[in-house]
Scaffold this motif. Sequence first.
Motif, PDB file in Angstrom:
ATOM      1  N   ASP A 374      20.015 -24.124  -0.769  1.00 35.85           N
ATOM      2  CA  ASP A 374      18.568 -23.576  -0.587  1.00 35.85           C
ATOM      3  C   ASP A 374      17.735 -24.091   0.791  1.00 35.85           C
ATOM      4  O   ASP A 374      18.462 -24.987   1.187  1.00 35.85           O
ATOM      5  CB  ASP A 374      17.722 -23.829  -1.781  1.00 35.85           C
ATOM      6  N   GLY A 375      16.968 -23.470   1.074  1.00 34.24           N
ATOM      7  CA  GLY A 375      16.258 -23.822   2.224  1.00 34.24           C
ATOM      8  C   GLY A 375      15.056 -23.124   2.408  1.00 34.24           C
ATOM      9  O   GLY A 375      14.466 -22.309   1.804  1.00 34.24           O
ATOM     10  N   ALA A 376      14.033 -23.533   3.328  1.00 38.26           N
ATOM     11  CA  ALA A 376      12.895 -23.105   3.736  1.00 38.26           C
ATOM     12  C   ALA A 376      12.512 -23.362   5.204  1.00 38.26           C
ATOM     13  O   ALA A 376      12.942 -24.087   5.808  1.00 38.26           O
ATOM     14  CB  ALA A 376      11.550 -23.715   2.886  1.00 38.26           C
ATOM     15  N   TYR A 377      11.887 -21.886   5.891  1.00 44.10           N
ATOM     16  CA  TYR A 377      11.605 -21.987   7.072  1.00 44.10           C
ATOM     17  C   TYR A 377      10.294 -21.381   7.473  1.00 44.10           C
ATOM     18  O   TYR A 377       9.855 -20.474   6.681  1.00 44.10           O
ATOM     19  CB  TYR A 377      12.748 -20.895   7.846  1.00 44.10           C
ATOM     20  N   GLY A 378       9.660 -22.253   8.444  1.00 42.95           N
ATOM     21  CA  GLY A 378       8.319 -21.761   8.652  1.00 42.95           C
ATOM     22  C   GLY A 378       8.131 -20.696   9.737  1.00 42.95           C
ATOM     23  O   GLY A 378       8.423 -21.019  10.853  1.00 42.95           O
ATOM     24  N   PHE A 379       8.082 -19.467   9.459  1.00 39.60           N
ATOM     25  CA  PHE A 379       8.026 -18.377  10.456  1.00 39.60           C
ATOM     26  C   PHE A 379       6.625 -18.439  11.323  1.00 39.60           C
ATOM     27  O   PHE A 379       6.700 -18.155  12.368  1.00 39.60           O
ATOM     28  CB  PHE A 379       8.249 -16.958   9.692  1.00 39.60           C
ATOM     29  N   LEU A 380       5.643 -18.474  10.486  1.00 39.27           N
ATOM     30  CA  LEU A 380       4.404 -18.466  11.161  1.00 39.27           C
ATOM     31  C   LEU A 380       3.435 -19.687  10.670  1.00 39.27           C
ATOM     32  O   LEU A 380       3.807 -20.222   9.606  1.00 39.27           O
ATOM     33  CB  LEU A 380       3.523 -17.109  10.805  1.00 39.27           C
ATOM     34  N   PRO A 381       2.305 -19.965  11.318  1.00 42.39           N
ATOM     35  CA  PRO A 381       1.631 -21.051  10.851  1.00 42.39           C
ATOM     36  C   PRO A 381       1.261 -21.235   9.546  1.00 42.39           C
ATOM     37  O   PRO A 381       1.009 -22.150   8.626  1.00 42.39           O
ATOM     38  CB  PRO A 381       0.367 -21.239  11.760  1.00 42.39           C
ATOM     39  N   ASN A 382       0.824 -19.944   8.737  1.00 38.03           N
ATOM     40  CA  ASN A 382       0.524 -19.747   7.576  1.00 38.03           C
ATOM     41  C   ASN A 382       1.653 -18.773   6.639  1.00 38.03           C
ATOM     42  O   ASN A 382       1.306 -18.230   5.711  1.00 38.03           O
ATOM     43  CB  ASN A 382      -0.702 -19.016   7.338  1.00 38.03           C
ATOM     44  N   LEU A 383       2.843 -18.842   7.059  1.00 41.18           N
ATOM     45  CA  LEU A 383       4.068 -18.090   6.638  1.00 41.18           C
ATOM     46  C   LEU A 383       5.201 -18.812   6.497  1.00 41.18           C
ATOM     47  O   LEU A 383       5.693 -19.072   7.474  1.00 41.18           O
ATOM     48  CB  LEU A 383       3.965 -16.641   6.918  1.00 41.18           C
ATOM     49  N   THR A 384       5.818 -19.135   5.082  1.00 37.58           N
ATOM     50  CA  THR A 384       7.046 -19.837   5.079  1.00 37.58           C
ATOM     51  C   THR A 384       7.746 -18.908   4.024  1.00 37.58           C
ATOM     52  O   THR A 384       7.303 -18.256   2.873  1.00 37.58           O
ATOM     53  CB  THR A 384       6.623 -21.168   4.284  1.00 37.58           C
ATOM     54  N   LEU A 385       8.906 -18.488   4.546  1.00 34.97           N
ATOM     55  CA  LEU A 385      10.042 -18.101   3.669  1.00 34.97           C
ATOM     56  C   LEU A 385      11.180 -19.088   2.941  1.00 34.97           C
ATOM     57  O   LEU A 385      11.596 -19.874   3.725  1.00 34.97           O
ATOM     58  CB  LEU A 385      10.816 -16.980   4.393  1.00 34.97           C
TER      59      LEU A 385
END
Length: 823
Positions: A374-385
């Motif tokens: 599993d993982g998480a990535y910060g696409f925008l300052p207020n958006l994480t997928l």
Amino acid sequence: MSLNLKKKCFFSAYLSGIIAATATDGAFADSENVSSKPKFNSAFLQGGSELDLELFLKQGNIAPGQYRVELYLNELLFSMENIVFSSREGEVAPCITLELMERLGVKSELLSNVISCVDLAQIEHASWDYDTGAQKLRLSIPQAALKRSTRGYVDPALWDQGVNAAFVNYNLQSRFDHHRNYTDSHSHYLGMSSGVNIGPWRLRNQSQLNGVNDKGYWQSLRTFAERDLTDWRSQLSAGQINSSSDIFNSQSLLGLQIRSDDAMLPDELRGYSPVVVGVADTNATVEIRQGGNLIFSAPVPPGPFEFRDIPTFGSNGDLEITVIEAGGTRKVRTQGFGMLPVMVREGTSRYQFSLGQLETDLLPATESWYSSVDGAYGFLPNLTLYGGVEGMQQYYALNAGLGFGSSLGSFSFDVTHSDSDTRMGHYQGQSYRFRYGRVFHDVGTTLALSGYRYATEDYRSVDDHINDFSPKGVTSYGSRTRSNMHLSVSQQLASDWGQLTLAASETGYWDRKPTSRSLSASYGNSWQRLSYQLGAERNHSSWRDETQFTFYASHPLSWGEGKHRLSIGGSQQTWEQGSNRSHTNRQNVGLSGNWDAYSYNLDASRDSLGNQRWSASSTLRSAFGEGGIGFSQGSDYHTVNTHWAGSLIVHNGGKLNAAPTFYDGAILVEVPGQEGVGFNSSRAKTGSNGFALLENSTPYRRNQVSVDSQTLAAGVELENGAAQVVPRRGAISYAQISARKVIRVQFTLLDDSGQPYPFGTQLELSNGTLLALADPNGRALALLDQPQGELVIVRRDERCQVPYRLTESNAGNFNSAVLQCRR
């Protein structure tokens, strides 16, 4: 700092004061011919005509040479350094090497054309200042000239894997029970967390030994090896491990795992935090407040600044940024921010991968292979997928989610789909999870819906699947969770009326099993020195209901040494099971306190059933561990318990040391030849072999090791009182602090006619090392290693070699002797 440097600084300051008093004014010079450069009358000094004042008057009284200084970068202590001050173009300035500037984090493009020393003038707004009296060199470099990752971050090239060592952290407990209606019993427990560090690898084992009366058994809980993967900013673990996931439940495996380690990242990339930028006109202070509370403060030099590691709290809100300039002017602005429970910074990621055999008795080894990623990535300052997948034989689960922030609060939502094929049937279902948080700063309210999860009837977790898949399993359909919810609210009341906290939770199940609920509330405040708290709690389960009200108050007491506190409390509990109902009341009074390394606690209580109890305990914290003893007595029993916890470490060719318990790494410090030396921020002390194990260390960050000078033996002088290490996770880092046994001697320096030498005469060793400078009475305080030998008196170009011998009568902590030149 060596004493001769302190003496030199003292004489410089001493001379400066005289110089200020003798500067030319109308009484000493022709007012029409006063130059811009002051002139000085050396006749005010004893032997002033013999002294070359220019040595002390250049660049703030700094004489060329090498000094050991405390180096500060933008008002923050960076390290202890040996800095060479050299004369360039008629002025004395520090030689800041290219290697040191790189360690300070100055951008490489600003360090072009460096031959030996960096010219600070080529960096706009950069400057330096040297305090001769305190031996402190302060560098002011604009933050815009520093690498963005320098705040709290250390280059991986400096990460220390430590020394080879073997250790054990142990926790020993014993209990002896006597009951009027039962046989006496005793129990013992020994818990051990052991490890061996060899190069980059760290081998770990957790085990325990339990004994009850005359029976005992040994159990090894888990054994594994791990090491850093520096280029990946990750950790590799192999053996008996626990999968570490932000999405799925943790599983016990015999296998391997690779997971990202946020501690390896710069502070600006760890967790989630807003970015604050601005410009300072002078040496200013930046203060950042959230909800009126100061959460961050830092000095900044003139020029642009940028902070990416603000320790915000709550999920979102407004930040008040104040720049306080040197003159006191204040510039204030507001900046909003939002964050989520599942969120990483823009452009960064977090991940884990696990593979191995589940440690369960319900499945054969060939059917227990499990993996998850599993993982998480910060696409925008207020958006994480974020998302992941886990699976094993006849089972898999997929997860996907997102988190975002807005003015309405912070939200995160994810869904997990499971597919389970078992002896009970083939099931496919979903689990939904929602999180929300909001901080209302204007009214002091923090609202957190920390978790709400709903699972469909056919959703299966890994544990559910194993139980249904295995022939050894028990049908657990009735105990599977349908939904659960957790809610918490914290309210800071106005006018110092205290704080109110509410919490609630509810769990529902997929059968006739009743829903379980809990509700709690607490209120706390203080009146003058009296602190008090009220609480209420209600729990509802399938077999009974329980209600409890509590009260607690405490007041500090002042007598003797240490700190003491008197407390009173009470509770009322009610149980309901079907038509049966019972309740009890309890009141207690206590006295506790501590001084130095000792603490104690006394408590007495009585309940509505007539039971009276009292207890006493004490704890000792030492350089070798921590332990204590306690005694409790009731109407028909009494109990004695003891405990001791600490660590043992073998290192450096078989040397053994005892120390307090440590956890994720430690620092092994050597002070050669010195026993009983203590350290700031640690209970550890050096043993007979000169080693001590400091139990607290922070991986991948600079750890300052400094000696508690009050623990030094008489006549011991530190050559360097501090050291720095940057340990890797789990490393046993080594640091050495040099100390030596010295003889302090005040020599009176006489020439061949018996007259005192003039102020500034130098006293040196035979090899030319400067020991001291003579004061106006010809006295010089020196530190010597030997009670006899030869010293050299230097006056201008004249050198006189004089033997000395200290007799037993004057070989104490402070000696006096005469050195007279014989020609």
